[in-house]
Write an enzyme that holds these catalytic residues in place. Structure first.
Site, PDB file in Angstrom:
ATOM      1  N   GLY A  37       0.799  -1.225   0.000  1.00 40.53           N
ATOM      2  CA  GLY A  37       0.000   0.000   0.000  1.00 40.53           C
ATOM      3  C   GLY A  37       0.832   1.277   0.000  1.00 40.53           C
ATOM      4  O   GLY A  37       0.527   2.216  -0.729  1.00 40.53           O
ATOM      5  N   ASN A  66      11.047  -0.746   8.322  1.00 41.71           N
ATOM      6  CA  ASN A  66      12.126  -1.042   7.377  1.00 41.71           C
ATOM      7  C   ASN A  66      11.619  -1.322   5.974  1.00 41.71           C
ATOM      8  O   ASN A  66      12.407  -1.627   5.099  1.00 41.71           O
ATOM      9  CB  ASN A  66      12.984  -2.197   7.893  1.00 41.71           C
ATOM     10  CG  ASN A  66      12.200  -3.482   7.948  1.00 41.71           C
ATOM     11  OD1 ASN A  66      10.968  -3.454   7.857  1.00 41.71           O
ATOM     12  ND2 ASN A  66      12.874  -4.601   8.071  1.00 41.71           N
ATOM     13  N   ASN A 126      -4.069 -10.471   3.564  1.00 39.82           N
ATOM     14  CA  ASN A 126      -4.742 -11.682   4.034  1.00 39.82           C
ATOM     15  C   ASN A 126      -5.894 -12.048   3.111  1.00 39.82           C
ATOM     16  O   ASN A 126      -6.559 -11.208   2.524  1.00 39.82           O
ATOM     17  CB  ASN A 126      -5.199 -11.530   5.489  1.00 39.82           C
ATOM     18  CG  ASN A 126      -6.377 -10.615   5.612  1.00 39.82           C
ATOM     19  OD1 ASN A 126      -7.516 -11.031   5.429  1.00 39.82           O
ATOM     20  ND2 ASN A 126      -6.117  -9.350   5.878  1.00 39.82           N
ATOM     21  N   LEU A 127      -6.059 -13.352   3.003  1.00 44.97           N
ATOM     22  CA  LEU A 127      -6.971 -13.914   2.024  1.00 44.97           C
ATOM     23  C   LEU A 127      -8.412 -13.487   2.265  1.00 44.97           C
ATOM     24  O   LEU A 127      -9.166 -13.229   1.332  1.00 44.97           O
ATOM     25  CB  LEU A 127      -6.852 -15.439   2.103  1.00 44.97           C
ATOM     26  CG  LEU A 127      -7.182 -16.213   0.856  1.00 44.97           C
ATOM     27  CD1 LEU A 127      -6.414 -15.669  -0.325  1.00 44.97           C
ATOM     28  CD2 LEU A 127      -6.835 -17.678   1.072  1.00 44.97           C
ATOM     29  N   CYS A 166     -12.282 -14.045 -11.673  1.00 40.47           N
ATOM     30  CA  CYS A 166     -12.226 -13.245 -10.457  1.00 40.47           C
ATOM     31  C   CYS A 166     -11.283 -13.936  -9.477  1.00 40.47           C
ATOM     32  O   CYS A 166     -10.744 -15.002  -9.767  1.00 40.47           O
ATOM     33  CB  CYS A 166     -13.615 -13.029  -9.857  1.00 40.47           C
ATOM     34  SG  CYS A 166     -14.239 -14.385  -8.849  1.00 40.47           S
ATOM     35  N   CYS A 181      -0.024 -40.360   9.490  1.00 39.53           N
ATOM     36  CA  CYS A 181       0.985 -41.237  10.096  1.00 39.53           C
ATOM     37  C   CYS A 181       2.337 -40.548  10.191  1.00 39.53           C
ATOM     38  O   CYS A 181       3.086 -40.749  11.142  1.00 39.53           O
ATOM     39  CB  CYS A 181       1.131 -42.529   9.286  1.00 39.53           C
ATOM     40  SG  CYS A 181      -0.361 -43.505   9.320  1.00 39.53           S
TER      41      CYS A 181
END
Lengths: 671, 320
Positions: A37, A66, A126-127, A166, A181
């Protein structure tokens, strides 16, 4: 306004006078003022996007400085959106930036709000939020440029409803899973032990009282080794005892009890299954007291102390150093973050502690102290404790227990820092990747504004030497996409007064199909159950910003999704409490696909297994306790729309920074 | 920024590696601005910036270190405080006096740094600085943009680095191996012929953009400046086509330079565009950091960027 007339000379020459002029009037929504951003805001300000709305829910953290170059130390704890807007505004006084300190998922950012923009740019990490913005842009018919970065990798995707795929058209990579396992009985890599510790052991000891037995029944059905399942079932029952000890106020010896169960008794139980160890080195049971008094010998001929330090320690050290310089992020992030979290350890000390190879005895001591700290928190009233990479107690526990398990199995151990990286799956956020991706976003956005749709490209930032920036042309929407194939409309209403039945009947008009109605994953009605029709939307927890989804019972017609907005202020009090969309939404007839697409395409490149796993390998079980999966609000928990359910299960992995990244824990590892 | 989790000794070792000397001149500074921002954020120990020019109004379009009131000031003077505020741990030195690229003074300056990066310079200048770097045994980077096109060239001499031996295996199983690459100087790279590449390989490298940039350099050399508009189209086109032919590019892939590309370039070669500078400056800084850290393979050796699509490819010029 800028007094320097020639400021825009270059941009004007490149864009041409028409687009350049139009850009000054363009309203753009930039979602996210973090890594991407900040870079993106700088680019669109300089390029001359005239009216910018910048939204971010986060505040500035020391560890952001940073790479998020619009922030300074003095800005820590301030809103990212507000500070970014202040810093970037002087880059071009001709543009207007409206910052919003808020969450894009809040109800006031409804369809109508989205529709004020000409284009939306995603700079999210984030998704969940990325999907939300995708859906809102699809519903509002506003073009979107999607983006994401992970380490040196990144991608940019232009999204236009009906023209391109999309964000939800393609299954996102699911979390890497391992055969049950491998995790429970036969680990062969450090990651197996870390997953075991973080997802299994922590859950067993400190998580909710889970139905481990049911999970094992399921595994048995899928053909797992029956003898092994029986062993695991005994193990699950034995956990009840130690769980109790950890929660009782006289828990002084609880840590030792846990140790003896997990690293001694359980290992001995596994050893009984001699078949399992025919082609594998068997694990060694660990002796609590002998390790502490220095008499324990892990394997004959190998003194315990040196056995714990892997020989590649030096190489790792060098490469980590180099990596820190290259990314400029990893090392300082840890140090800074621990200061910020008010850790009692001094920064330098914690840094060294993080990178130190622990001896077997160190790990036992760390195990005892972290178990006691976690037990104390349970006794102090915390209900459950799940792994969080920034929770020192949990990280210490996972470090110690995964290392102890590794020692028992002869697997290389990891430093606390490495465990944090692997368990939290922190991919270092790299400033230059964000810078590159943010430039690519603007170029695609300009193609959209030019309406040069044939020139749109998905761009991937890769590590391929000959093609570091690879492009692909746009794909058409996935016919079975549960998001962009819906027919969208907007209804303005007062949820306090509007009843579900009136709204639904109004939306259907003279359409008499049999339908079910959903809000997200909650079912509100179906053809045989219309009890909720008399209830107001408010009483059903359906409000502004949400969607009512009308699904054809026969599956012959497309799905209609209707976004809820608010009534205009001058709406007459005696008029119906809602305004229907005009025209009413009419879904297209479904084109029957010749073959249904597989529910979940196998994420091949991410799936991996230990080279020495054999037999029963095809039964992959996701061990994740999924503590943070969204919970359903209403009482109708059991009933879910199949397509929505599928989407929920496909929550995948995308990184990385930002403490609100709720998906962190669903991620195991990315290459 | 780096020392939070490193020992004193490690920091000391890094500091010796990470002094970078960058400078730029002539009209444009967008790429340099982006490189400087990225390098400073990364925590490189010391950055020496050399630039003798003054801020002009056009610089405000891509130079976010400048404000309206800076027009007329020395660029480095106007930008220094803002650059330093990005990262208080980085030392920024500026040099405004510029006494040419020849002579012992220049070599002495290079001797004091670990790596040299030049942005938006002409071909002859790049060749001379590259040669000076070779005399001092310093890695050399060049980069720049022409409208929506951009490039990065590097001569890293003999460069040793570590990289994962195989990215397809799980991260935990990966071993780092030591690798080495030998780079040619720009003057040799420019003699590169494409004869040995297959059609497919040629196409993948987006040769039209490569030769568009090489033709701009030729134009600058022959006519003393970059193209200024439609009058230069014919000249630029014939230069590009001659170079394509001389380099023996597969005719089925690219026989002549696309005329729309040349037309646009004639109009925009002298301009710079913020998003393109961000991309090229981002790639350039990322590669410099990889080189300094001696980790992962750097660009080998000519990266070109096509802002019309977003594609970026790397051509091995006179490299095996």
């Amino acid at each position: 306004m800028s007094t320097a007339k020639a400021r825009t000379a270059h941009a004007k020459a490149i864009l041409g006078p028409v687009l350049h002029q139009r850009l000054a009037e363009t309203k753009v929504l930039l979602v996210g003022a973090g890594g991407i951003g900040c870079e993106l805001l700088k680019n669109i300000v300089l390029t001359g996007f005239g009216k910018i709305t910048l939204l971010d829910l986060d505040t500035i953290d020391l560890s952001n400085l940073n790479r998020q170059f619009l922030f300074r130390k003095k800005d820590v704890k301030q809103s990212k959106a507000l500070v970014a807007a202040q810093t970037a505004a002087p880059f071009n006084p001709n543009v207007q930036i409206t910052p919003i300190y808020g969450n894009i998922k809040e109800p006031q950012y409804d369809l109508e709000w989205f529709q004020q923009f000409d284009i939306v740019l995603n700079a999210l990490d984030n998704l969940d939020a990325r999907r939300h913005v995708n859906k809102m842009c699809i519903a509002a018919q506003i073009p979107l440029v999607e983006s994401g970065t992970a380490g040196y990798m990144g991608q940019v995707q232009p999204i236009i409803k009906d023209r391109t795929e999309c964000f939800d058209c393609v299954t996102k990579a699911t979390p890497t899973t391992f055969p049950v396992c491998t995790i429970r009985s036969t680990p062969s890599q450090p990651i197996h032990c870390i997953v075991w510790s973080k997802s299994y052991l922590m859950g067993q000891l400190f998580g909710e009282d889970e139905d481990a037995v049911g999970e094992l029944d399921e595994a048995e059905k899928q053909g797992e080794n029956a003898q092994e399942i029986a062993t695991l079932r005994r193990e699950a029952q034995a956990f009840q005892a130690v769980r109790k000890a950890l929660r009782s106020s006289t828990a002084a010896g609880a840590a030792k009890l846990v140790f003896q169960k997990v690293f001694d008794a359980d290992v001995r139980n596994l050893l009984i299954m001699s078949d399992m160890w025919r082609a594998r080195a068997p694990p060694v049971p660990l002796d609590f007291d002998a390790i502490l008094d220095g008499t324990f010998v892990l394997r004959t001929g190998e003194p315990a102390a040196t056995d714990t330090a892997p020989s590649n320690g030096k190489v790792n050290g060098v490469s980590k150093t180099a990596n820190a310089a290259a990314s400029g992020s990893k090392a300082p992030v840890n140090g800074v973050a621990s200061i910020d979290a008010g850790s009692s350890a001094p920064a330098a000390g914690s840094g060294l502690k993080d990178q130190k190879q622990l001896s077997l005895k160190d790990n036992v001591l760390l195990f005892v102290s972290s178990t006691e700290r976690l037990a104390a928190r349970l006794q102090a009233g915390e209900d459950t404790i799940t792994f969080d990479k920034d929770d020192d107690d949990g990280l210490d526990f996972v470090t110690a227990t995964s290392n102890l398990r590794s020692a028992a199995y002869g697997i290389a151990e990891k430093t606390r820092w490495q465990v944090k990286e692997m368990a939290g799956n922190i991919i270092p956020a790299i400033a230059t990747t964000n810078a590159i991706v943010s430039g690519l976003i603007v170029l695609q956005a300009l193609q959209i504004l030019r309406k040069s749709y044939t020139k749109l490209r998905n761009v991937h930032l890769t590590v391929k030497p000959a093609v570091p920036l690879s492009t692909s042309t746009m794909c058409p929407p996935n016919r079975s996409c549960g998001v962009c194939r819906d027919t969208y409309a907007k209804i303005l209403c007062d949820p306090k007064r509007a009843r579900l039945g009136d709204v639904v009947k109004g939306l259907l008009g003279d359409d008499e199909r049999e339908i079910s109605v959903y809000e997200d994953k909650r079912i509100l009605s179906d053809p045989d159950w219309e009890d909720n029709y008399e209830r107001t939307l408010e009483s059903l927890n359906v409000s502004r910003g949400m969607f009512l989804t009308i699904v054809d019972e026969e599956g012959e017609w497309g799905t209609v999704s209707v976004g809820l907005g608010v009534l205009p202020a001058d709406h007459p009090a005696d008029a119906p409490p809602f305004i229907l969309p005009d025209p009413l939404p009419r879904p297209p007839r479904r084109v029957k696909a010749p073959l249904p697409a597989p529910e979940t395409p196998p994420p091949l490149p991410l799936k991996r297994r230990a080279p020495d796993d054999e037999g029963g390998d095809d039964d992959i079980i996701d061990l994740e306790p999924t503590p943070k999966r969204p919970k359903l609000k209403a009482a109708d928990e059991g009933i879910k729309s199949p397509s929505k359910k599928r989407r929920l299960d496909e929550d995948g992995l995308i990184l990385m920074e930002g403490k609100d990244d709720v998906l962190d824990d669903d991620i195991i590892v990315i290459d | 920024m780096i020392n939070a989790t490193l020992t004193e000794e490690e920091v000391g070792r890094l500091d010796r590696q990470i002094r970078v000397w960058g400078f730029e001149a002539q009209q444009r500074l967008g790429t340099a601005t982006e490189v400087i921002k990225n390098i400073v954020l990364s925590g490189v120990g010391r950055l020496v910036i050399m630039d003798g020019d003054e801020v002009i109004e056009e610089d405000l379009g891509s130079g976010f270190f400048f404000r309206d009131e800076d027009v007329g000031k020395k660029r480095v003077d106007a930008a220094k405080d803002r650059i330093e505020s990005l990262n208080p741990l980085v030392t920024v030195e500026t040099i405004t006096a510029f006494d040419g690229l020849e002579g012992p003074g220049f070599d002495a300056t290079i001797r004091g740094v670990d790596l040299v990066c030049v942005t938006d310079w002409d071909r002859d200048g790049l060749i001379r600085i590259n040669e000076a770097c070779r005399r001092q045994g310093k890695p050399f980077y060049a980069g720049g943009t022409y409208g929506v096109l951009g490039y990065i060239f590097c001569d890293l001499l003999k460069h040793d680095y570590v990289a994962p031996h195989d990215r397809s295996v799980p991260k935990e199983a990966q071993k780092n191996i030591k690798l080495s690459a030998t780079y040619p100087p720009l003057s040799d790279a420019l003699t590169h012929r494409w004869s040995s590449l297959t059609k497919r390989q040629t196409k993948d490298l987006n040769p039209a953009v490569v030769f568009a940039i090489l033709a701009l350099w030729e134009h600058q050399k022959v006519l003393g400046q970059l193209p200024t508009g439609p009058d230069d189209v014919a000249e630029l086109e014939s230069m590009a086509n001659a170079m394509i032919s001389a380099a023996d590019v597969k005719k089925q892939v690219l026989e002549t330079i696309p005329s729309d590309l040349i037309q646009t370039l004639s109009e925009t070669a002298r301009t710079e565009f913020s998003p393109v500078c961000a991309i090229v400056g981002g790639m350039l800084a990322q590669d410099i950091l990889k080189t300094l850290a001696a980790r992962d393979p750097p660009i080998a050796n000519f990266f070109t960027f096509d802002g019309n699509t977003g594609a970026g490819t790397v051509c091995r010029m006179s490299m095996p």
